[in-house]
Structures are given as structure tokens and as C-alpha cells.
Design an enzyme around this catalytic site. Structure first.
Site, short mmCIF file in Angstrom:
data_model
loop_
_atom_site.label_atom_id
_atom_site.label_comp_id
_atom_site.label_asym_id
_atom_site.label_seq_id
_atom_site.Cartn_x
_atom_site.Cartn_y
_atom_site.Cartn_z
N LEU A 97 -110.54 -44.39 -32.64
CA LEU A 97 -111.40 -45.02 -31.65
C LEU A 97 -110.76 -46.27 -31.06
CD1 LEU A 97 -114.81 -44.94 -33.59
CD2 LEU A 97 -113.70 -43.11 -32.30
N ARG A 98 -110.95 -46.44 -29.76
CA ARG A 98 -110.59 -47.71 -29.12
C ARG A 98 -111.82 -48.61 -29.18
NH1 ARG A 98 -109.31 -44.90 -23.59
NH2 ARG A 98 -111.12 -43.77 -24.40
N GLU A 99 -111.62 -49.87 -29.58
CA GLU A 99 -112.76 -50.75 -29.78
C GLU A 99 -113.56 -50.95 -28.51
OE1 GLU A 99 -113.93 -54.92 -32.02
OE2 GLU A 99 -111.95 -54.02 -32.24
N ASP A 120 -101.51 -51.34 -39.60
CA ASP A 120 -101.12 -49.96 -39.87
C ASP A 120 -99.61 -49.77 -39.84
OD1 ASP A 120 -103.81 -49.65 -39.97
OD2 ASP A 120 -103.96 -48.14 -38.39
N CYS A 168 -106.10 -52.74 -35.82
CA CYS A 168 -105.43 -51.57 -36.39
C CYS A 168 -103.90 -51.61 -36.34
CB CYS A 168 -105.93 -50.31 -35.69
SG CYS A 168 -107.67 -49.96 -36.00
N VAL A 224 -116.51 -49.05 -35.80
CA VAL A 224 -116.36 -47.63 -36.18
C VAL A 224 -117.67 -47.10 -36.75
CG1 VAL A 224 -115.18 -46.01 -37.70
CG2 VAL A 224 -113.89 -47.81 -36.56
N GLY A 279 -101.99 -56.37 -30.56
CA GLY A 279 -102.81 -57.08 -31.52
C GLY A 279 -103.93 -56.16 -31.96
N ASN A 309 -98.71 -50.23 -19.85
CA ASN A 309 -98.93 -51.53 -19.21
C ASN A 309 -98.41 -52.65 -20.11
OD1 ASN A 309 -99.79 -53.43 -17.40
ND2 ASN A 309 -101.96 -53.31 -17.95
N THR A 325 -109.06 -46.75 -42.73
CA THR A 325 -107.63 -46.46 -42.80
C THR A 325 -107.10 -46.90 -44.16
OG1 THR A 325 -107.47 -46.83 -40.43
CG2 THR A 325 -105.40 -46.80 -41.67
N ASN A 379 -100.91 -44.31 -35.03
CA ASN A 379 -100.90 -45.71 -34.62
C ASN A 379 -99.48 -46.27 -34.52
OD1 ASN A 379 -103.60 -45.96 -34.19
ND2 ASN A 379 -104.06 -47.11 -36.03
N LYS A 394 -103.08 -40.41 -39.41
CA LYS A 394 -103.65 -41.67 -38.94
C LYS A 394 -102.57 -42.73 -38.75
CE LYS A 394 -106.40 -45.14 -38.14
NZ LYS A 394 -107.00 -45.35 -36.80
N GLU A 403 -110.42 -42.21 -38.12
CA GLU A 403 -110.95 -42.50 -36.79
C GLU A 403 -109.79 -42.79 -35.84
OE1 GLU A 403 -110.74 -45.56 -35.25
OE2 GLU A 403 -110.00 -46.79 -36.91
#
Length: 366
Positions: A117-119, A233, A229, A11, A226, A220, A92, A177, A173, A115
Site C-alpha cells: 500500500l501507498r500511504e 526494508d 517502508c 495499513v 523516505g 520523478n 513486514t 520495496n 515483500k 501489504e
């Protein structure tokens, strides 16, 4: 405006790159391996008037909440030495944390800018965000607007900006999630049903997704969610519901554990009856495109497999060690494939796809 990004995980690094296009920016991390443009935290404090705090807040199971110790200590250290500097929390946090921090740092405006964001695509998501959420106390509306204007200059798209209270931003946030976790859990449980009754998961999911209210995105099946986050969260949000009736958030936490247990049961049934079978695990990273192996859903599978007396062989070129969680890491892909009777692959890619006949996966995309 001079900005210091404190904490250079995925991040912090992404935000540092984006903000540096428009403003004098410096980065600091306690871990030298993560780089950073500042030699010390003191130099970063001396340099900046806005501090973006991107420090880890791991979930503490014993305490039943995020461990915000590092975040709070760093914020207080900055506030003590730089009165008036703006503290922008990116980590977070539990709901109510930022209001508490504002009370402890009365001379430093505290904002919360979560944030999303996707890693695997952190820099792209930071530069073209889905939305910009800024939480602030009522007396810091103008500062919140200024920070929003600054972010608008740096991003490439016309992302909507919402200015809300500190706790509303914290809730946005965590609930974002939680919804993603629920969606993952739903399609994983759909897949579990299909697996049990030997139905085509892909056909069912595509048919369900034709309803525009549902859609064909983010559906999918996997071995369970896993990453850094979602697991922590959802657990934190469950704790925030203390005294408030709810069933769904608790259910999704349990659903994820149940999914992993069911996957292991299925794998064990496939191996049953084979003499000294070798089970392989193809990649332990979180998802395709990610360079991180931390907190992968594979970790829980390994624990469950080893409890059944099955120690798998790993193929993970990103892992620098010869072992992972007590399992050997085979660096030679051809040897790995040929030596395994069955290979677990949470996600397929072009390298493993040709060996599909010995791969156990729930990935329907390739």
C-alpha cells in the site's frame, strides 16, 4: 469467518475498511487515538477466529534487524488464548520470521500476507490491490486458499493471487520495496548528474522512459526516498544477505544517503554569500496526498542542514506543534513565503507553484 485487525495504522485501517464489507470485523489498537471498534485486546481475541496482525516493525540499527517484539508478543498472546485461530501476519518481517513464529505457535496456522500500500492511497490500494500474496507452510495450503477466497470477495478488482511458502512471501515483500528504492535511486542519481552539468532532467528522463522496458512511471526525482517502508526494508534486506555476495542492495542504501548530502550541498551553495539568509522547507509530509509526517526524507535534510549551521523554517499545517526537530513551524503561508530567501520543496503543488522563482525542488511533474 470473524476477523480482528490488530494495529490500526494506515495499513490496519485500510484493511479493516475493506474486510468489513464482507465479514464481521473488529479493530484494536493499543493507542486510543487510533480508534478501533474493540475496547480491549481480550475482547478482540474472544470475538475473532482470524487475526490480521498489522503491528509496527521498526528497524533497530543497533540490532541490525526489524524489531518484531510487539508483533511476536501479540501473536503468542492470541495463540495462547485462542488455539486454532489463524494468525495472518501483515507487518513486514525479516525472512524466516513467520516460519519461526509457526514453530512457536504450532496449533495456530500462520500465514504471511504482505501489504503493498501507498500511504497516500492506502484504502484504494487495499480495495484494488496489484496482487495478493499469501505465504503458508506446506500443511496449511487449504487454509491459505480459504484466506485467498475471502480476500477475493472483498476487493474490487481481479488481482492475481499467488500462494507461496512463508519465506518466499517475505522475500516478495522485501525485494519489491528494494526494487522501488533502486528505481528511485537511479533517477535521483541521473538528476544529480543533470544538476551538476546544468542539463534538463525532465528531458533526459522522458527520453529514457520512451523505452518500453523502462517506462515513464515512478521516475520523478526527489530529495531521496523516505517514509516508513523503503529505508527500513532495504536495510533489512541488506542484513538478510549475510554470507551471500551482493553489491546492489548495499549500494542503494548508500545512494540514498549520498543524494541527501548532495542536495544539502547545492542548497548551501545557493545561500552562500547571502547575509543572514532564511531557508524555508515547504511541507515535511512524505508525499502529496499523505497525511503522515513520519520518517520523511526531509528529516535527514534538516539534520544535515543544522550540522552546517542552517536552521530552516518549516511550513507544515499537518504538524500540530510550533517546532519540528528544533525548527520553527510557521503556520501562516503568506508570511512563510515572504520571509524566506529560498524554499525547499520535495514535491510541488498548486499552493507553492506560483512562487517557483524562490523554490528549490527536483520535482519535474508540475
Amino acid at each position: 469467518m470473524k476477523i480482528a485487525v490488530i494495529g490500526l495504522g494506515f495499513v490496519g485501517k485500510a484493511m479493516l475498511d475493506v474486510l468489513a464489507f464482507c465479514f464481521p470485523t473488529i479493530g484494536f489498537d493499543i493507542d486510543p487515538a487510533k480508534g478501533g471498534q474493540a475496547a480491549t485486546l481480550e475482547e478482540a481475541i474472544s470475538f475473532a477466529d482470524h487475526f490480521l496482525l498489522c503491528l509496527p516493525t521498526n528497524y533497530d540499527d543497533a540490532e541490525g534487524r526489524f524489531d518484531t517484539t510487539s508483533l511476536e508478543e501479540t501473536a503468542l498472546a492470541i495463540a495462547t488464548k485462542k488455539k486454532g485461530a489463524v494468525l495472518v501476519v501483515k507487518s513486514t518481517v525479516p525472512m524466516g520470521f513467520c516460519a519461526s513464529l509457526q514453530t512457536k505457535c504450532p496449533e495456530n496456522p500462520v500465514l504471511f500476507c504482505p501489504e503493498f500500500l501507498r500511504e497516500s492511497s492506502a484504502k484504494e490500494d487495499a480495495s484494488s490491490p496489484s496482487r495478493i500474496i499469501i505465504g503458508r507452510s506446506a500443511v496449511h495450503r487449504e487454509i491459505s486458499e480459504t484466506w485467498g477466497d475471502a480476500l477475493r470477495l472483498c476487493v474490487k478488482n481481479d488481482a492475481p493471487i499467488r500462494h507461496v511458502s512463508l519465506e518466499e512471501a517475505e522475500a516478495i515483500k522485501l525485494f519489491s520495496n528494494a526494487y522501488l528504492a533502486i528505481r528511485i535511486g537511479f533517477f535521483n542519481e541521473l538528476d544529480s548528474y543533470a544538476m551538476k552539468h546544468r542539463l534538463d532532467s525532465k528531458a533526459i528522463i522522458e527520453g529514457v522512459g520512451l523505452d518500453p522496458r523502462i517506462g515513464t512511471h515512478y521516475c520523478n526525482p526527489s530529495f531521496g526516498y523516505g517514509g516508513y517502508c523503503l529505508p527500513k526494508d532495504t536495510k533489512q534486506l541488506e542484513k538478510n544477505y549475510l554470507g551471500i555476495p551482493q553489491e546492489l542492495i548495499t549500494a542503494v542504501v548508500k545512494s540514498n544517503a549520498t543524494r541527501k548530502e548532495y542536495i544539502v550541498e547545492e542548497v548551501a551553495s545557493v545561500l552562500k554569500g547571502k547575509e543572514n539568509p532564511v531557508l524555508g522547507i515547504y511541507r515535511i509530509r512524505m508525499e502529496n496526498g499523505s497525511e503522515s509526517c513520519r520518517y520523511s526524507s526531509i528529516d535527514d535534510l534538516i539534520i544535515l542542514l543544522k550540522a552546517r549551521g542552517i536552521t530552516p523554517v518549516i511550513y507544515e499545517p499537518l504538524w500540530a506543534e510550533n517546532e519540528y526537530m528544533g525548527c520553527p513551524n510557521d503556520w501562516e503561508f503568506s508570511h512563510f513565503v515572504s520571509s524566506c530567501d529560498l524554499i525547499l520543496a520535495n514535491r510541488l503543488d498548486d499552493l507553492i507553484a506560483p512562487y517557483r522563482e524562490k523554490v528549490f525542488t527536483r520535482d519535474i511533474r508540475l
